[in-house]
Design a protein around this motif. Structure first.
Motif: not given
Length: 465
Positions: A193, A196-197, A201
């Motif tokens: 969370q 990352s994206s 995520c």
């Protein structure tokens, strides 16, 4: 005469609830929801099957039937069929409120036919009263919905903690290795969370669970031996356990269960509507409750049990930000496959309890945080709102803190009171009525001779003046 080209009218952007992700993401996000709710989905069939001493084959059929009906109920709830389904990302499963009453009915001499007869009648009765529940929406202001959502998250937390310690009743309950495994999954979810994206995520819970399971294998905490023993096809014919019987006491008990389940589903619908920013009116709330009720009646025919919305999946929507109802509809399709093909379900069932617990701690906490966010809209300068939240939380947490508190009460009362969510929800609704709809306030009457203001009752909100 030359035609003038028409300027294309731009289509309004789709609401996130109606967006359809690419196929790979759809399947991954859908599987994530299934993994999050699977343990809860099979718990009630296991409890009842063990209580009536079903042989292994019938136990498997009971579990498969539960998954199949939960999948159908989820599809109806997310996609919608006429006036059935709220059309929001809401996962369906067997309500825990039904476990104790069904065990009592089955072991009192009626067996599973009496259970299924009561489930069918209760489901049909709930279809009839769903419009009444829908009209109560105006009695769910933020002080009530925020309290209910907060209670849902807090009430689920003991389940997550028990999973993290190895699962209730496990021989090594509380083993530091299990707790460390759960903690590792929690850290993995939080790390994804944070750093990352995009897809990574949004799939953080699924990836955390996969990583935790891979770590659990060399530690001896994951056992996939049951996969080889699982059958390839496990669909049972309707009314597999015999024609339903209809006993009055059993029906009354199951109707009470459905009222509790509808109260909890109302809270879940309002919670997911808050998260997805798609408001729900009385009609859509009624449609959601009607889907719950119709699925319950279907469950009684298809060897399954009463359905309700699963709060853990509401938390997953809030945690990942994936608001698409089509993702959860995909989850419903996966549940149908698991119900029809036990070998697929056996793979999911092999995920260790500590791994699920590590992910659930974050998910259930997210539900509670959603309740806190809703309560920030409440004016606490009015002491009445403070009293409503305080008393509702206090009463709702009694069975969470002391599960045996109501054990000596009559069975019908235990069904309502043993669920902190239902007890706290009813308390919040009643206190909101007392403090905001039935309270008296001073009204100055236009009479020069009156030395003091004359008190008159206020009108309930939403009524004509």
């Amino acid at each position: 005469m030359a035609r003038t080209a028409r300027t294309p009218v731009p289509r309004p952007p789709r609401h996130p609830v109606d967006e359809v992700p690419p196929t790979r993401q759809l399947l991954a996000f859908g599987l994530q929801h299934v993994v999050a709710m699977y343990a809860g989905a099979i718990a009630v069939p296991l409890i009842l099957g063990q209580a009536v001493r079903l042989p292994p084959r019938d136990m498997a059929l009971l579990i498969n039937a539960g998954l199949l009906v939960s999948g159908i109920a989820t599809l109806v709830q997310c996609v919608g069929v006429w006036r059935f389904g709220v059309r929001l990302p809401l996962m369906q499963g067997v309500t825990f409120a039904a476990a104790s009453p069904m065990v009592a009915i089955a072991t009192a001499g009626g067996g599973l036919p009496a259970v299924y007869g009561a489930v069918i009648v209760a489901g049909l009765a709930a279809v009839a009263v769903a419009p009444l529940f829908g009209r109560l929406l105006r009695f769910f202001p933020p002080v009530v919905t925020g309290t209910i959502i907060l209670l849902i998250g807090v009430s689920l937390m003991p389940v997550a903690v028990r999973w993290a310690a190895g699962g209730a009743g496990s021989p090594g309950f509380g083993d530091p290795v299990d707790i460390a495994l759960a903690g590792g999954v929690t850290v993995a979810v939080l790390a994804l969370q944070r750093i990352s994206s995009g897809f990574l995520c949004r799939a953080s819970v699924l990836l955390g669970i996969v990583a935790g399971t891979l770590v659990a294998v060399p530690l001896g905490r994951a056992d996939f031996s049951g996969v080889a023993d699982a059958g390839w096809s496990g669909a049972a014919a309707p009314l597999h356990f015999g024609a339903p019987t209809f006993e009055l006491a059993a029906i009354v008990a199951m109707v009470v269960v459905m009222l509790v389940a509808m109260t909890e589903t109302t809270g879940d619908i309002l919670a997911v509507a808050e998260i997805t920013e798609r408001p729900v009116d009385s009609r859509r709330l009624t449609d959601g409750l009607r889907a719950d009720a119709a699925s319950t009646a279907l469950a009684g025919v298809c060897n399954a049990f009463p359905q309700t919305a699963f709060a853990q999946n509401v938390g997953l929507v809030g945690l990942t930000g994936v608001k698409s109802r089509w993702v959860v509809a995909c989850s419903g399709g996966i549940l149908v496959v698991l119900g029809l093909f036990p070998v697929a379900g056996a793979v999911v069932a092999a995920i260790p309890a500590p791994v699920l617990g590590g992910a659930a701690i974050v998910m259930f906490g997210t539900v509670a945080a959603g309740g806190v966010r809703t309560l920030t809209q409440v004016d606490f300068a009015d002491n009445a709102n403070t009293v409503i939240v305080a008393a509702s939380l206090g009463i709702g947490l009694i069975p969470v803190c002391v599960p045996t508190f109501y054990d000596r009460f009559p069975d019908w009362a235990v069904v309502v009171l043993h669920s902190g969510i239902s007890a706290g929800s009813v308390t919040a609704l009643v206190l909101n009525l007392v403090f905001h709809h039935l309270r008296r306030r001073p009204v100055v009457v236009a009479d020069a001779g009156a030395p003091h203001p004359v008190e008159a009752p206020t009108r309930p909100a939403g009524t004509a003046s």
